[in-house]
Design an enzyme around this catalytic site. Structure first.
Site, PDB file in Angstrom:
ATOM      1  N   PHE A  17       0.838  -1.195   0.000  1.00  0.00           N
ATOM      2  CA  PHE A  17       0.000   0.000   0.000  1.00  0.00           C
ATOM      3  C   PHE A  17       0.874   1.245   0.000  1.00  0.00           C
ATOM      4  O   PHE A  17       0.771   2.110   0.856  1.00  0.00           O
ATOM      5  CB  PHE A  17      -0.929  -0.039   1.220  1.00  0.00           C
ATOM      6  CG  PHE A  17      -2.208   0.737   1.030  1.00  0.00           C
ATOM      7  CD1 PHE A  17      -2.964   0.588  -0.115  1.00  0.00           C
ATOM      8  CD2 PHE A  17      -2.658   1.603   2.012  1.00  0.00           C
ATOM      9  CE1 PHE A  17      -4.144   1.284  -0.297  1.00  0.00           C
ATOM     10  CE2 PHE A  17      -3.841   2.314   1.851  1.00  0.00           C
ATOM     11  CZ  PHE A  17      -4.578   2.152   0.692  1.00  0.00           C
ATOM     12  N   LYS A 133       7.879  -6.606 -10.291  1.00  0.00           N
ATOM     13  CA  LYS A 133       8.520  -7.364 -11.384  1.00  0.00           C
ATOM     14  C   LYS A 133       9.298  -8.581 -10.906  1.00  0.00           C
ATOM     15  O   LYS A 133       9.518  -9.513 -11.681  1.00  0.00           O
ATOM     16  CB  LYS A 133       9.512  -6.442 -12.121  1.00  0.00           C
ATOM     17  CG  LYS A 133       8.877  -5.249 -12.796  1.00  0.00           C
ATOM     18  CD  LYS A 133       9.906  -4.172 -13.120  1.00  0.00           C
ATOM     19  CE  LYS A 133      10.179  -3.265 -11.982  1.00  0.00           C
ATOM     20  NZ  LYS A 133       9.442  -2.111 -11.715  1.00  0.00           N
ATOM     21  N   VAL A 160       6.044  -3.882 -17.223  1.00  0.00           N
ATOM     22  CA  VAL A 160       6.898  -3.345 -18.289  1.00  0.00           C
ATOM     23  C   VAL A 160       6.201  -2.153 -18.936  1.00  0.00           C
ATOM     24  O   VAL A 160       5.092  -2.289 -19.439  1.00  0.00           O
ATOM     25  CB  VAL A 160       7.171  -4.404 -19.378  1.00  0.00           C
ATOM     26  CG1 VAL A 160       8.206  -3.889 -20.378  1.00  0.00           C
ATOM     27  CG2 VAL A 160       7.629  -5.713 -18.780  1.00  0.00           C
ATOM     28  N   GLY A 214      11.795  12.837  -7.076  1.00  0.00           N
ATOM     29  CA  GLY A 214      11.198  11.643  -6.459  1.00  0.00           C
ATOM     30  C   GLY A 214      11.138  10.444  -7.391  1.00  0.00           C
ATOM     31  O   GLY A 214      10.337   9.530  -7.183  1.00  0.00           O
ATOM     32  N   GLU A 217      14.733   5.233  -7.307  1.00  0.00           N
ATOM     33  CA  GLU A 217      14.334   4.164  -6.388  1.00  0.00           C
ATOM     34  C   GLU A 217      15.028   4.419  -5.048  1.00  0.00           C
ATOM     35  O   GLU A 217      16.133   4.985  -5.011  1.00  0.00           O
ATOM     36  CB  GLU A 217      14.803   2.808  -6.933  1.00  0.00           C
ATOM     37  CG  GLU A 217      14.115   2.366  -8.201  1.00  0.00           C
ATOM     38  CD  GLU A 217      12.848   1.555  -7.941  1.00  0.00           C
ATOM     39  OE1 GLU A 217      12.456   1.382  -6.775  1.00  0.00           O
ATOM     40  OE2 GLU A 217      12.250   1.119  -8.929  1.00  0.00           O
ATOM     41  N   ASP A 228      16.458  -2.833 -12.799  1.00  0.00           N
ATOM     42  CA  ASP A 228      15.071  -2.582 -13.223  1.00  0.00           C
ATOM     43  C   ASP A 228      14.876  -2.827 -14.732  1.00  0.00           C
ATOM     44  O   ASP A 228      14.006  -3.614 -15.121  1.00  0.00           O
ATOM     45  CB  ASP A 228      14.685  -1.147 -12.792  1.00  0.00           C
ATOM     46  CG  ASP A 228      13.341  -0.724 -13.329  1.00  0.00           C
ATOM     47  OD1 ASP A 228      12.315  -1.119 -12.752  1.00  0.00           O
ATOM     48  OD2 ASP A 228      13.310  -0.005 -14.349  1.00  0.00           O
ATOM     49  N   LYS A 232      12.710  -5.968 -16.666  1.00  0.00           N
ATOM     50  CA  LYS A 232      11.674  -5.719 -17.676  1.00  0.00           C
ATOM     51  C   LYS A 232      12.025  -6.457 -18.977  1.00  0.00           C
ATOM     52  O   LYS A 232      11.145  -7.022 -19.628  1.00  0.00           O
ATOM     53  CB  LYS A 232      11.530  -4.222 -17.927  1.00  0.00           C
ATOM     54  CG  LYS A 232      10.934  -3.492 -16.722  1.00  0.00           C
ATOM     55  CD  LYS A 232      11.090  -1.998 -16.879  1.00  0.00           C
ATOM     56  CE  LYS A 232      10.477  -1.251 -15.718  1.00  0.00           C
ATOM     57  NZ  LYS A 232      10.866   0.168 -15.696  1.00  0.00           N
ATOM     58  N   GLY A 321       4.895   5.616 -12.810  1.00  0.00           N
ATOM     59  CA  GLY A 321       3.997   6.608 -12.222  1.00  0.00           C
ATOM     60  C   GLY A 321       2.833   5.863 -11.587  1.00  0.00           C
ATOM     61  O   GLY A 321       2.330   4.892 -12.164  1.00  0.00           O
TER      62      GLY A 321
HETATM   63  N1  LIG Z   1       5.851   3.335  -8.718  1.00  0.00           N
HETATM   64  C1  LIG Z   1       5.764   3.050 -10.013  1.00  0.00           C
HETATM   65  O1  LIG Z   1       5.618   3.933 -10.868  1.00  0.00           O
HETATM   66  C2  LIG Z   1       5.827   1.631 -10.469  1.00  0.00           C
HETATM   67  C3  LIG Z   1       5.603   1.328 -11.829  1.00  0.00           C
HETATM   68  C4  LIG Z   1       5.595  -0.012 -12.251  1.00  0.00           C
HETATM   69  C5  LIG Z   1       5.880  -1.013 -11.323  1.00  0.00           C
HETATM   70  N2  LIG Z   1       6.155  -0.683 -10.009  1.00  0.00           N
HETATM   71  C6  LIG Z   1       6.409  -1.764  -9.074  1.00  0.00           C
HETATM   72  O2  LIG Z   1       5.274  -1.854  -8.214  1.00  0.00           O
HETATM   73  C7  LIG Z   1       5.674  -2.233  -6.907  1.00  0.00           C
HETATM   74  C8  LIG Z   1       5.165  -1.192  -5.916  1.00  0.00           C
HETATM   75  O3  LIG Z   1       5.755   0.053  -6.225  1.00  0.00           O
HETATM   76  P1  LIG Z   1       5.487   1.324  -5.293  1.00  0.00           P
HETATM   77  O4  LIG Z   1       6.108   2.467  -5.996  1.00  0.00           O
HETATM   78  O5  LIG Z   1       4.080   1.364  -4.875  1.00  0.00           O
HETATM   79  O6  LIG Z   1       6.387   0.931  -4.021  1.00  0.00           O
HETATM   80  P2  LIG Z   1       6.291   1.566  -2.569  1.00  0.00           P
HETATM   81  O7  LIG Z   1       5.717   2.927  -2.620  1.00  0.00           O
HETATM   82  O8  LIG Z   1       7.630   1.364  -1.944  1.00  0.00           O
HETATM   83  O9  LIG Z   1       5.220   0.629  -1.815  1.00  0.00           O
HETATM   84  C9  LIG Z   1       5.494  -0.682  -1.484  1.00  0.00           C
HETATM   85  C10 LIG Z   1       4.447  -1.138  -0.505  1.00  0.00           C
HETATM   86  O10 LIG Z   1       4.677  -2.514  -0.209  1.00  0.00           O
HETATM   87  C11 LIG Z   1       4.550  -2.668   1.196  1.00  0.00           C
HETATM   88  N3  LIG Z   1       5.220  -3.868   1.656  1.00  0.00           N
HETATM   89  C12 LIG Z   1       6.537  -4.104   1.870  1.00  0.00           C
HETATM   90  N4  LIG Z   1       6.719  -5.356   2.313  1.00  0.00           N
HETATM   91  C13 LIG Z   1       5.479  -5.914   2.397  1.00  0.00           C
HETATM   92  C14 LIG Z   1       4.994  -7.178   2.808  1.00  0.00           C
HETATM   93  N5  LIG Z   1       5.822  -8.139   3.233  1.00  0.00           N
HETATM   94  N6  LIG Z   1       3.661  -7.409   2.779  1.00  0.00           N
HETATM   95  C15 LIG Z   1       2.797  -6.454   2.348  1.00  0.00           C
HETATM   96  N7  LIG Z   1       3.197  -5.218   1.959  1.00  0.00           N
HETATM   97  C16 LIG Z   1       4.525  -4.971   1.985  1.00  0.00           C
HETATM   98  C17 LIG Z   1       5.120  -1.403   1.772  1.00  0.00           C
HETATM   99  O11 LIG Z   1       4.691  -1.299   3.112  1.00  0.00           O
HETATM  100  P3  LIG Z   1       4.988  -0.006   4.021  1.00  0.00           P
HETATM  101  O12 LIG Z   1       3.988   1.020   3.559  1.00  0.00           O
HETATM  102  O13 LIG Z   1       4.713  -0.515   5.378  1.00  0.00           O
HETATM  103  O14 LIG Z   1       6.401   0.368   3.761  1.00  0.00           O
HETATM  104  C18 LIG Z   1       4.480  -0.391   0.835  1.00  0.00           C
HETATM  105  O15 LIG Z   1       3.176  -0.132   1.258  1.00  0.00           O
HETATM  106  C19 LIG Z   1       7.201  -2.343  -6.936  1.00  0.00           C
HETATM  107  O16 LIG Z   1       7.535  -3.696  -7.099  1.00  0.00           O
HETATM  108  C20 LIG Z   1       7.605  -1.528  -8.164  1.00  0.00           C
HETATM  109  O17 LIG Z   1       8.798  -2.001  -8.759  1.00  0.00           O
HETATM  110  C21 LIG Z   1       6.107   0.598  -9.583  1.00  0.00           C
END
Ligand SMILES: NC(=O)c1ccc[n+]([C@@H]2O[C@H](COP(=O)([O-])OP(=O)(O)OC[C@H]3O[C@@H](n4cnc5c(N)ncnc54)[C@H](OP(=O)(O)O)[C@@H]3O)[C@@H](O)[C@H]2O)c1
Length: 342
Positions: A17, A133, A160, A214, A217, A228, A232, A321
């Protein structure tokens, strides 16, 4: 799960989340009426973060979901639905949701925690949608075989070029055509850094701007050491060739301050992910400024595919995003609903 011809009801567990989990939750609320018109009834029954979960077996209301999106990070277990220490695996076993949305951090050493979430979901015959991923970049075939055995769908459009339907083009639009090579800019952060260098910023300054924006990573190695884009590339290649490459098979060269010397008025550098003749690599490549990929600036991604009928197909768009990624997840969810409706 009820799957009438005209209506499908799906219960969801959102695992993670952060940026994506919250953006997807907001999007679900925004699109609720649209989904109902499409005959898709979605109920979120559990959301987890690293400290615990929020659970409501009969599904959170739209207002409750919006309330949850405002909770501070790691704060789900402190809400009135919260259970400290409640894990995604607990939710999968106790609530038996129809779909797992796996959006925890990508960890390319072990694949955890996402890998165990995906495995448990599939063992429970739950469908899976990933933005994370790592599980697919490490265990693609294993996951796909388990899904097939269990009759579950695994969707991963967000992994991806999230927000740009590259995988749709490959899965649906290129059936029967051999893809001879793939070359692409698959990491927006490093492309942004290179665009800053082109504008005359120094290396440290470019990194600083990327951090301020921001887009770096939390662990900069994922971008600068090419993990990363390598992940992909592996997902793309495995999807196209039904192969079983792992991110560990990709030859990676890091993007370092040395690239500054390679950029001048005539040439620039792009951090490319390349698949050709069975080799996967990610490396900085010096290209002419007139090259198509040199026109791809800032956080944009672009993939070039050459097909056996000698066509070069290029797809360009955003690669990350929260909102963009959320739309990819929504699209995957609608595909699952459509499949269940038959
Ligand atoms: N952001 C993007 O634009 C984007 C795009 C494509 C793919 N992704 C991928 O999508 C995924 C999420 O990205 P994000 O940007 O949302 O990351 P993020 O903001 O770091 O959020 C990760 C979430 O996972 C939670 N988490 C960590 N360990 C966990 C566990 N064991 N059980 C349940 N929840 C857990 C974290 O909890 P806490 O809140 O407690 O820390 C946080 O809420 C990543 O794998 C990323 O590579 C991201």
């Amino acid at each position: 799960m009820s799957a009438k011809r005209e209506e499908v009801s799906l219960t969801l567990l959102i695992s993670g989340f952060g940026t994506v989990g919250r953006a997807f939750t907001r999007l679900l609320v925004r699109k609720r009426d649209y989904l109902v018109r499409e005959g898709i009834n979605v109920k979120v029954v559990c959301i987890t973060d690293s400290k615990g979960g929020a659970v409501k077996e009969d599904g959170f209301t739209a207002e409750e979901l919006m309330e949850l999106t405002k909770v501070k990070r790691s704060g789900l277990s402190e809400t009135k639905w919260g259970i400290r220490g409640f894990t995604t695996t607990d939710g999968l076993d106790k609530l038996k949701p129809d779909v797992l949305i796996e959006v925890t951090p990508s960890n390319y050493e072990t694949g955890e925690p996402g890998l165990q979430h995906v495995m448990r979901a599939l063992e429970n015959s739950c469908h899976v949608i990933l933005a994370n991923k790592a599980p697919l970049a490490l265990k693609f075939k294993y996951i796909m075989s388990l899904a097939k055995r269990k009759g579950s769908l695994v969707k991963y459009k967000a992994t991806v070029m999230a927000g740009t339907p590259l995988l749709d083009l490959i899965i649906h639009g290129l059936k029967g055509a051999k893809v001879l090579y793939i070359k692409g800019i698959l990491n927006g952060t490093t492309n942004f850094i290179l665009s800053c260098l082109e504008r005359g910023l120094g290396w440290d300054e470019a990194l600083h701007v990327a951090r301020e924006k921001g887009i770096m990573e939390a662990d900069p190695r994922l971008d600068l050491e090419g993990w990363d884009p390598a992940a992909k590339l592996v997902i793309l290649v495995n999807t196209i060739y039904d192969s079983d490459y792992s991110v560990k098979d990709v030859k990676r060269k890091s993007l370092t301050k040395e690239v500054v010397r390679l950029i001048d008025d005539e040439f620039t550098v792009r951090y490319l992910a390349i698949f050709e003749k069975g080799q996967l690599k990610v490396e900085p490549v010096r290209i002419h400024r007139s090259d198509f990929l040199a026109q791809v600036k800032n956080t944009y991604n672009c993939v070039e595919l050459r097909t056996e009928y000698d066509n070069v197909i290029r797809i360009l768009g955003k690669g990350a995003g929260g909102t963009e990624t959320a739309f990819s997840i929504l699209s995957d969810l609608m595909s699952i609903a459509k499949y269940l409706r038959g």
